[in-house]
Scaffold this motif. Structure first.
Motif, mmCIF file in Angstrom:
data_model
loop_
_atom_site.group_PDB
_atom_site.id
_atom_site.type_symbol
_atom_site.label_atom_id
_atom_site.label_comp_id
_atom_site.label_asym_id
_atom_site.label_seq_id
_atom_site.Cartn_x
_atom_site.Cartn_y
_atom_site.Cartn_z
ATOM 1 N N LEU A 207 0.807 -1.218 0.000
ATOM 2 C CA LEU A 207 0.000 0.000 0.000
ATOM 3 C C LEU A 207 0.843 1.273 0.000
ATOM 4 O O LEU A 207 0.449 2.277 -0.585
ATOM 5 C CB LEU A 207 -0.932 0.010 1.224
ATOM 6 N N THR A 208 1.994 1.249 0.684
ATOM 7 C CA THR A 208 2.736 2.498 0.860
ATOM 8 C C THR A 208 4.040 2.545 0.082
ATOM 9 O O THR A 208 4.568 3.624 -0.160
ATOM 10 C CB THR A 208 3.100 2.716 2.342
ATOM 11 N N GLY A 209 4.580 1.396 -0.274
ATOM 12 C CA GLY A 209 5.880 1.385 -0.924
ATOM 13 C C GLY A 209 7.043 1.462 0.047
ATOM 14 O O GLY A 209 8.199 1.441 -0.366
ATOM 15 N N PHE A 210 6.737 1.542 1.356
ATOM 16 C CA PHE A 210 7.803 1.540 2.364
ATOM 17 C C PHE A 210 7.875 0.176 3.038
ATOM 18 O O PHE A 210 6.871 -0.516 3.169
ATOM 19 C CB PHE A 210 7.553 2.610 3.421
ATOM 20 N N TYR A 211 9.088 -0.163 3.483
ATOM 21 C CA TYR A 211 9.242 -1.413 4.217
ATOM 22 C C TYR A 211 8.677 -1.261 5.619
ATOM 23 O O TYR A 211 8.766 -0.197 6.222
ATOM 24 C CB TYR A 211 10.717 -1.796 4.318
ATOM 25 N N CYS A 212 8.093 -2.327 6.134
ATOM 26 C CA CYS A 212 7.647 -2.333 7.525
ATOM 27 C C CYS A 212 8.677 -3.120 8.345
ATOM 28 O O CYS A 212 9.578 -3.724 7.776
ATOM 29 C CB CYS A 212 6.236 -2.924 7.643
ATOM 30 N N PRO A 213 8.549 -3.133 9.679
ATOM 31 C CA PRO A 213 9.565 -3.850 10.464
ATOM 32 C C PRO A 213 9.582 -5.354 10.174
ATOM 33 O O PRO A 213 10.557 -6.025 10.501
ATOM 34 C CB PRO A 213 9.154 -3.582 11.915
ATOM 35 N N GLY A 214 8.509 -5.880 9.595
ATOM 36 C CA GLY A 214 8.449 -7.320 9.352
ATOM 37 C C GLY A 214 8.840 -7.717 7.942
ATOM 38 O O GLY A 214 8.903 -8.908 7.639
ATOM 39 N N CYS A 215 9.099 -6.725 7.081
ATOM 40 C CA CYS A 215 9.433 -7.059 5.699
ATOM 41 C C CYS A 215 10.731 -7.869 5.650
ATOM 42 O O CYS A 215 11.716 -7.516 6.293
ATOM 43 C CB CYS A 215 9.584 -5.786 4.869
ATOM 44 N N GLY A 216 10.702 -8.934 4.898
ATOM 45 C CA GLY A 216 11.875 -9.792 4.805
ATOM 46 C C GLY A 216 11.869 -10.921 5.815
ATOM 47 O O GLY A 216 12.770 -11.766 5.803
ATOM 48 N N SER A 217 10.851 -10.951 6.695
ATOM 49 C CA SER A 217 10.868 -11.975 7.747
ATOM 50 C C SER A 217 10.657 -13.377 7.175
ATOM 51 O O SER A 217 11.275 -14.334 7.662
ATOM 52 C CB SER A 217 9.822 -11.665 8.808
ATOM 53 N N LEU A 218 9.819 -13.500 6.142
ATOM 54 C CA LEU A 218 9.619 -14.838 5.554
ATOM 55 C C LEU A 218 10.924 -15.353 4.958
ATOM 56 O O LEU A 218 11.309 -16.505 5.168
ATOM 57 C CB LEU A 218 8.534 -14.788 4.470
ATOM 58 N N ARG A 219 11.639 -14.471 4.225
ATOM 59 C CA ARG A 219 12.908 -14.879 3.630
ATOM 60 C C ARG A 219 13.943 -15.155 4.720
ATOM 61 O O ARG A 219 14.772 -16.056 4.575
ATOM 62 C CB ARG A 219 13.405 -13.796 2.664
ATOM 63 N N ALA A 220 13.859 -14.386 5.820
ATOM 64 C CA ALA A 220 14.776 -14.643 6.933
ATOM 65 C C ALA A 220 14.486 -16.010 7.555
ATOM 66 O O ALA A 220 15.411 -16.771 7.874
ATOM 67 C CB ALA A 220 14.658 -13.541 7.981
ATOM 68 N N ILE A 221 13.206 -16.335 7.725
ATOM 69 C CA ILE A 221 12.845 -17.632 8.300
ATOM 70 C C ILE A 221 13.278 -18.756 7.353
ATOM 71 O O ILE A 221 13.801 -19.786 7.788
ATOM 72 C CB ILE A 221 11.327 -17.690 8.591
ATOM 73 N N GLY B 46 12.645 2.442 15.496
ATOM 74 C CA GLY B 46 13.855 2.937 14.856
ATOM 75 C C GLY B 46 14.210 2.113 13.622
ATOM 76 O O GLY B 46 14.558 2.660 12.571
ATOM 77 N N PHE B 47 14.077 0.813 13.772
ATOM 78 C CA PHE B 47 14.366 -0.094 12.659
ATOM 79 C C PHE B 47 13.431 0.195 11.485
ATOM 80 O O PHE B 47 13.854 0.244 10.325
ATOM 81 C CB PHE B 47 14.182 -1.525 13.168
ATOM 82 N N TRP B 48 12.182 0.420 11.806
ATOM 83 C CA TRP B 48 11.164 0.706 10.791
ATOM 84 C C TRP B 48 11.574 1.933 9.957
ATOM 85 O O TRP B 48 11.518 1.933 8.729
ATOM 86 C CB TRP B 48 9.826 0.949 11.487
ATOM 87 N N VAL B 49 12.002 3.000 10.673
ATOM 88 C CA VAL B 49 12.384 4.220 9.971
ATOM 89 C C VAL B 49 13.688 4.012 9.205
ATOM 90 O O VAL B 49 13.775 4.281 8.004
ATOM 91 C CB VAL B 49 12.522 5.387 10.982
ATOM 92 N N LEU B 50 14.693 3.494 9.910
ATOM 93 C CA LEU B 50 16.044 3.470 9.332
ATOM 94 C C LEU B 50 16.144 2.580 8.102
ATOM 95 O O LEU B 50 16.906 2.866 7.189
ATOM 96 C CB LEU B 50 17.054 3.008 10.391
ATOM 97 N N ARG B 51 15.369 1.512 8.068
ATOM 98 C CA ARG B 51 15.518 0.613 6.920
ATOM 99 C C ARG B 51 14.924 1.205 5.649
ATOM 100 O O ARG B 51 15.093 0.644 4.572
ATOM 101 C CB ARG B 51 14.908 -0.760 7.226
ATOM 102 N N ASN B 52 14.223 2.313 5.783
ATOM 103 C CA ASN B 52 13.704 3.009 4.611
ATOM 104 C C ASN B 52 14.584 4.184 4.211
ATOM 105 O O ASN B 52 14.271 4.902 3.267
ATOM 106 C CB ASN B 52 12.275 3.506 4.880
ATOM 107 N N VAL B 53 15.666 4.422 4.978
ATOM 108 C CA VAL B 53 16.536 5.561 4.692
ATOM 109 C C VAL B 53 17.553 5.161 3.621
ATOM 110 O O VAL B 53 18.183 4.113 3.737
ATOM 111 C CB VAL B 53 17.269 5.997 5.987
ATOM 112 N N PRO B 54 17.694 5.973 2.579
ATOM 113 C CA PRO B 54 18.714 5.667 1.570
ATOM 114 C C PRO B 54 20.103 5.699 2.201
ATOM 115 O O PRO B 54 20.390 6.570 3.023
ATOM 116 C CB PRO B 54 18.560 6.808 0.558
ATOM 117 N N GLY B 55 20.921 4.748 1.842
ATOM 118 C CA GLY B 55 22.246 4.657 2.433
ATOM 119 C C GLY B 55 22.321 3.589 3.507
ATOM 120 O O GLY B 55 23.409 3.171 3.891
#
Lengths: 133, 158
Positions: A44-58, A118-127
């Motif tokens: 919906l937003t195009g931003f990652y949430c704190p759980g994005c990537g969790s399935l691939r991590a599991i 913090g993780f939610w915000v930072l993982r969407n920051v370029p760099g």
């Protein structure tokens, strides 16, 4: 069923569900498109949430590939020992038939909230792509 | 609102101007309603000046009360973690806030406040799971629809 067995039914069910989920996600690869729905928040937003990537991590953890798992979602990997520890305490309490007497110190729970936000915000920051899935 | 004519100024009127919260304060006889972040010190009957914008940073300054005897209420933190970090919907964030409030209030001796926060934490954990399920089913239907459409066009192809 003895009373101890009845008390342990909860932890046993939780372990069975966790094993089933890990087994399924380990077998059905989330890296391939179409196996799982996209994260609704990302969708919906195009931003990652704190759980994005969790399935691939599991999936990576199921294949004992810890480095890839941390790459996909470090907080998911960090949550595993925490959840295991909680489960062990729950099981021990259930086996002894005792009620919970311990409550986590509030600062720890507030810190957890801070880490996730913090993780939610930072993982969407370029760099900071290493935090993104 | 602030028609304090008939009342003496010190009369503990339940929450005249404080930002009250949805449905707060129906099960808490002595205190008006739980302030969003558990501000008022427990067991202090005359302390009614709730600071509206106060944030959790204030808690070390509060007088320390020991935790009550007996098992603390469940804060449903595991469900909050599962929904935020191991799945996909950030609604669990609200759950974590309530989970922290449960332990915060409990360890300061505020049993009623802790129970109320536990109720809210549970509610949000359930909502989070429910919304998650609904959204995933909708996305699933969306994908199945596309898939069926693709199959349909494929079967009409020669």
């Amino acid at each position: 069923m003895t009373s101890a067995a009845r008390r342990l039914a909860g932890p046993a069910a939780a372990a069975a569900v966790a094993a089933a989920v890990v087994g399924y996600v380990g077998a059905v690869d989330p890296n391939q498109a179409g196996h799982y729905p996209t994260c609704p928040f990302l969708f919906l937003t195009g931003f990652y949430c704190p759980g994005c990537g969790s399935l691939r991590a599991i999936h990576a953890m199921a294949h004992l590939d810890l480095l890839t798992a941390v790459d996909r979602n470090p907080v998911t990997v960090a949550a595993v020992p925490l959840l295991l520890w909680t489960w062990l305490r729950w099981t021990r309490r259930a086996a002894r038939g005792r009620a919970r007497t311990w409550a986590a110190p509030p600062w720890a729970v507030w810190s957890l909230l801070g880490v996730i936000l913090g993780f939610w915000v930072l993982r969407n920051v370029p760099g900071l792509e290493w935090l993104a899935p | 609102m602030s028609t304090d004519g008939p009342y003496p100024p010190s009369a503990p009127e339940p929450e005249p101007g404080t930002p009250s919260w949805p449905a707060g304060g129906q099960q808490q006889p002595p205190y008006g309603g739980p302030a969003p972040y558990g501000q008022p010190g427990p067991a202090q009957p005359p302390a009614y000046q709730q600071q509206p914008g106060a944030y959790p940073a204030g808690y070390p300054a509060q007088p320390v009360y020991g935790p009550p005897a007996g098992p603390p209420p469940d804060n449903f933190l595991v469900w909050a973690i599962l929904s935020t970090v191991l799945c996909c919907l950030p609604l669990g964030i609200v759950s974590i806030v309530y989970a922290a409030q449960v332990n915060d209030k409990w360890l300061r001796g505020d049993v009623a406040g802790a129970t109320e926060s536990a109720r809210k934490a549970k509610q949000f954990a359930i909502w989070s799971a429910g919304v998650q399920a609904v959204v995933l089913v909708l996305i699933g239907i969306f994908y199945i629809g596309i898939f069926a459409l693709a199959l349909g066009t494929a079967s009409t192809a020669p």
